[in-house]
Design an enzyme around this catalytic site. Structure first.
Site, mmCIF file in Angstrom:
data_model
loop_
_atom_site.group_PDB
_atom_site.id
_atom_site.type_symbol
_atom_site.label_atom_id
_atom_site.label_comp_id
_atom_site.label_asym_id
_atom_site.label_seq_id
_atom_site.Cartn_x
_atom_site.Cartn_y
_atom_site.Cartn_z
ATOM 1 N N ARG A 117 59.960 -65.435 -2.061
ATOM 2 C CA ARG A 117 59.632 -65.960 -0.738
ATOM 3 C C ARG A 117 60.750 -65.872 0.286
ATOM 4 O O ARG A 117 60.506 -66.066 1.470
ATOM 5 C CB ARG A 117 59.142 -67.397 -0.858
ATOM 6 C CG ARG A 117 57.904 -67.482 -1.706
ATOM 7 C CD ARG A 117 57.314 -68.861 -1.795
ATOM 8 N NE ARG A 117 56.270 -68.864 -2.794
ATOM 9 C CZ ARG A 117 55.027 -68.419 -2.578
ATOM 10 N NH1 ARG A 117 54.681 -68.003 -1.387
ATOM 11 N NH2 ARG A 117 54.147 -68.403 -3.550
ATOM 12 N N SER A 161 60.473 -68.308 -7.543
ATOM 13 C CA SER A 161 60.012 -67.494 -6.419
ATOM 14 C C SER A 161 60.421 -68.061 -5.064
ATOM 15 O O SER A 161 60.341 -67.366 -4.066
ATOM 16 C CB SER A 161 58.480 -67.400 -6.459
ATOM 17 O OG SER A 161 57.913 -68.698 -6.377
ATOM 18 N N ASP A 287 43.402 -78.086 -8.193
ATOM 19 C CA ASP A 287 44.562 -77.236 -7.931
ATOM 20 C C ASP A 287 45.034 -77.339 -6.480
ATOM 21 O O ASP A 287 45.461 -76.364 -5.883
ATOM 22 C CB ASP A 287 44.253 -75.770 -8.297
ATOM 23 C CG ASP A 287 45.502 -74.892 -8.317
ATOM 24 O OD1 ASP A 287 46.624 -75.447 -8.261
ATOM 25 O OD2 ASP A 287 45.367 -73.662 -8.361
ATOM 26 N N ASP A 289 47.738 -78.206 -4.888
ATOM 27 C CA ASP A 289 49.172 -78.428 -4.738
ATOM 28 C C ASP A 289 49.442 -79.048 -3.369
ATOM 29 O O ASP A 289 48.725 -78.755 -2.418
ATOM 30 C CB ASP A 289 49.960 -77.110 -4.746
ATOM 31 C CG ASP A 289 49.799 -76.282 -5.989
ATOM 32 O OD1 ASP A 289 48.660 -76.020 -6.375
ATOM 33 O OD2 ASP A 289 50.821 -75.886 -6.561
#
Lengths: 534, 259
Positions: A117, A161, A287, A289
């Site tokens: 990233r 990442s 999911d 997040d």
């Protein structure tokens, strides 16, 4: 407009002085020194050369095809005319005026290949993480390796990442892998030596406070930290979002809130100790997040100055929190298609609608698994009081499986995705985060496949990627289209803007290349310089 | 034009045969990467293969085994079969399987990252040579110290191979690293600039000055350019240094980038 004299332009040094903590606190200015642009995550550049009036004159200046790129996620950082851009296990230093490579560092021996990233910068060093969780410190002038320090082990289901966050003398790094079973954490490494100074797990160990909110599998509970957090230098506090609990889509074996998954953590940057936490989605089955930007802002709320955090969450709500205590203040709906909760109660807990968990045969729930928004960048403009955020109106079929979870085997307890005839749609929305009022929206055509964010400037231009592969410029006041450019592929990254030698540029990566734009200037014929080769 | 060639060569040199150890990798023969087997293979090689492929694998009647791997990555099985069965004018080795695999492991080691290989020589002696007697550090940096005139060697053990390290010292012009031409510029305003050319096009030069500072110079600002293309790295180390000293230096350099 061109206040700089020619000789200054021609000979301005680049990559000279060290980048200090103070410089990082000033960013973004002519530089873009952190993944988010600046510590607050506001995504607003003070540059004034590009305006709503002249944005129509933007033209491409250069393109850099990133070797081996497939789905670039990184946002560049730019310091004194040099752009640092990361891809999987690789980083490139580019001349930000020309897009030409100055140096490259490629780790061909890394034991994992995942997205990356971005980079961080401090002193003479540039930092990035390899997929197999080494923090790499490179001389920003040469790309020479100072050290590589391992802070995670792929054997534990962790991979890396995120763009590191450089603060005073420390580099903060996160972990990914929460969809396959791992224990998430955040670590601080000494910027000079790479020595690990602290590590804070996002999921308690069995027996620790918070572990009573779990059933089985707490050791693999997830809570990944793959999006860079924001930082309040005045209180030396890091604000870091955490990922989903594992297994993602089946919570039957982990009944309870599953602390500190799907939360925002406020950590003392010296010790890593938690000052407070706020959990957006307790005991999540979808999911969702909390990986979206915790934007730090100072506002007037109920007539008094207040330090707050805006958080546009994947679960569909936009939250307003007190920055000092984590206290819930307010929320509003980011999206119209939101059916899993009827609202948020006075303490900040969602009020669930029964029957919205994933089921073995599949259950349609809104928002979808990618959430109302995600890690794409947002832009807050205090002058207009508007938060610009890219949202996805989409509902997915969520399925669950009560199969015995197996960590490290790509098992998520089910899955989710839209029906083929029920794809979603992206919108760029300008919202007053104190009231939830939508000022305007810019709807996007496309296949609902992108992950591009938005970046603003004080002149009232918003740069964003759209769902058809365009970089677009939008009038921040009205939401009107100003300009667009087709990059030829999907966009999964967010734009940045910076200035070199008196010229403002805008850059964004699409799946495979970086594109940089500036205002039109007629090109003058360049002579071939008399060259003597010995 | 030479510039392009340099770039192509050096890009290919980064494609080491290091793809092993990736997540999804298939099982490899146990001799591959095993230092004892590689050493045994080296002995067999010196007896039966060096006559055609050169004592260091750099080529002769047969092709170089140091870089061919980059153009034609072979599977381990293919490599083993080529050695055992021969190809073209190369005779079949027809060795017992273990000795054949030892040879395959040795040939593969020629293109493996130096850091993963055992090497003879005394790294401490090499370190001393590097930082004082041989003068390498006046041009090269390791771990944040040293000069800017040559490539930073802090990670060279991971990006180069043992035979290439040796060849870099003995024959600097054989394979160049881009970004180390030296330029003297006279600018239109009369001033002068000297540095290493990190990049150049018809429109812009990226210079790195002695202290590491970068200067991006548009061509329209330039009056004249003098470029020095042969490597500035001394070409006479093969006579100035003993064979052992070169071995010590290689042994020191191969550790750079080790975990």
């Amino acid at each position: 407009m061109h206040r700089f004299t020619l000789s200054f332009c021609l000979l301005a040094a680049t990559a000279g002085a060290q980048v200090t903590f103070d410089d990082l606190r000033q960013s973004p200015n002519q530089n873009w020194l952190t993944y988010a642009g600046g510590y607050s995550g506001q995504g607003l550049s003070p540059l004034t050369q590009i305006t709503p009036e002249n944005a129509q004159n933007l033209v491409p200046k250069w393109t850099f095809n990133v070797p081996k790129a497939k789905g670039l996620r990184a946002r560049p950082i730019v310091a004194d005319g040099v752009m640092y851009y990361t891809n999987t296990n690789a980083i490139y230093a580019l001349d930000a005026r020309s897009g030409r490579v100055i140096w490259r560092y490629v780790d061909t021996q890394a034991k994992k290949e995942a997205v990356n990233r971005g980079a961080a910068i401090l002193g003479d060093q540039v930092y990035f993480v390899t997929s197999d969780c080494f923090l790499v410190s490179l001389d920003r002038r040469t790309g020479g390796l100072a050290w590589r320090k391992q802070y995670g082990n792929i054997k534990d289901g962790v991979f890396c990442s995120s763009a590191p966050v450089a603060i005073n003398g420390k580099i903060i790094v996160g972990t990914a892998g929460g969809d396959e079973g791992m224990r998430g954490y955040l670590a601080a490494l000494d910027a000079a030596t790479g020595k690990e100074l602290w590590r804070t797990y996002t999921i308690p160990a069995r027996g620790e406070p918070g572990s009573e909110t779990w059933g089985n599998y707490i050791e693999y509970g997830g809570g990944a930290t793959w999006l860079s957090g924001t930082y309040d230098a005045a209180t030396n506090t890091l604000f870091w979002p955490t990922g989903n609990p594992w297994p993602d889509f089946y919570g039957g074996d982990r009944k309870g809130d599953n602390l500190y998954s799907c939360s925002l953590l406020a950590l003392d940057a010296d010790t890593g100790k938690m000052k407070w936490y706020f959990q957006f989605t307790p005991g999540d089955w979808h999911d969702w997040d909390a990986q979206s930007w915790p934007i730090l802002a100072d506002v007037s709320y109920e007539g008094k100055p207040r330090k707050v955090i805006f958080h546009a969450n994947r679960n569909g709500f936009l939250y307003l929190l007190d920055r000092e205590t984590g206290k819930y203040l307010k929320s509003s709906k980011l999206i119209d298609n939101l059916d899993w909760a009827s609202g948020i109660d006075a303490k900040g807990r969602p009020i669930p609608v029964p029957g919205k968990d994933p089921t073995p045969e599949g259950n349609r729930v809104c928002p979808g698994v990618r959430g109302a928004t995600n890690w794409m960048s947002q832009s807050w403009n205090p002058a207009t009081g508007l938060l610009s955020v890219v949202v996805l109106e989409q509902c997915d079929i969520f399925t669950s499986s009560s199969k015995t979870p197996e960590p490290g085997k790509n098992f998520a307890g089910g899955g989710a995705g839209p029906k083929p005839n029920d794809a979603g749609q992206f919108f760029l929305r300008a919202i007053n985060p104190l009231t939830g009022e939508r000022k305007w929206q810019y709807p996007m055509t496309g296949k609902a496949e992108m992950w591009a964010g938005v970046t603003g400037t004080v002149t009232g231009v918003l740069f964003a990627g759209d769902d058809d592969g365009h970089l677009i410029a939008i009038d921040a006041k009205s939401g009107k289209h100003l300009w667009h450019y087709q990059t030829g592929d999907n966009i999964y990254a967010s734009p940045v803007t910076f200035m070199v030698e008196g010229k403002q540029y805008v850059s964004i990566a699409n799946a495979t290349s970086i594109f940089t734009f500036g205002l039109f200037e007629p090109v003058k014929s360049v002579p071939v310089p008399p060259m003597k080769i010995q | 034009m030479q510039f392009d060639r340099i770039l192509i060569l050096s890009l290919s040199s980064t494609l080491l045969w290091a793809q092993h150890a990736k997540d999804d990798e298939a099982a490899k023969h146990p001799f591959m990467g095993n230092p004892d087997r590689i050493e045994a293979g080296r002995k067999t090689y010196l007896g039966g293969c060096a006559g055609c492929h050169g004592p260091e694998g750099g080529g002769g009647r047969g092709p170089s085994l140091i870089e061919r791997g980059a153009w034609h990555p072979m599977t381990d099985e293919n490599l083993y079969a080529t050695i055992q069965k021969g190809v073209g004018i190369m005779p079949a080795a027809n060795l017992p399987p273990d000795r054949g695999w030892e040879l395959a492991a040795f040939v593969r080691s020629l293109t493996a990252p130096a850091v993963e290989m055992k090497a003879p020589g005394d790294a401490a002696a090499g370190e001393k040579l590097f930082w004082s007697t041989a003068g390498c550090s006046s041009c090269h940096r390791i771990g944040g110290k040293g000069g800017f005139a040559g490539p930073d060697l802090s990670n060279i053990g991971r990006t180069s191979t043992l035979p290439k390290l040796r060849r870099s010292i003995l024959d600097p012009d054989f394979e160049r690293t881009p970004g180390f031409e030296r330029a003297n510029l006279t600018l239109r305003d009369g001033s002068k600039l000297s540095g290493l050319v990190k990049d150049r096009t018809n429109y812009r030069l990226q210079l790195q000055l002695k202290d590491g500072t970068l200067r991006s110079v548009p061509v329209e600002a330039i009056e004249t350019v003098e470029l020095t293309q042969p490597s500035i790295m001394p070409a006479d180390y093969k006579t100035k240094l003993t064979r052992d000293e070169v071995t010590h230096l290689v042994s020191y350099l191969r550790q750079q980038g080790a975990d």
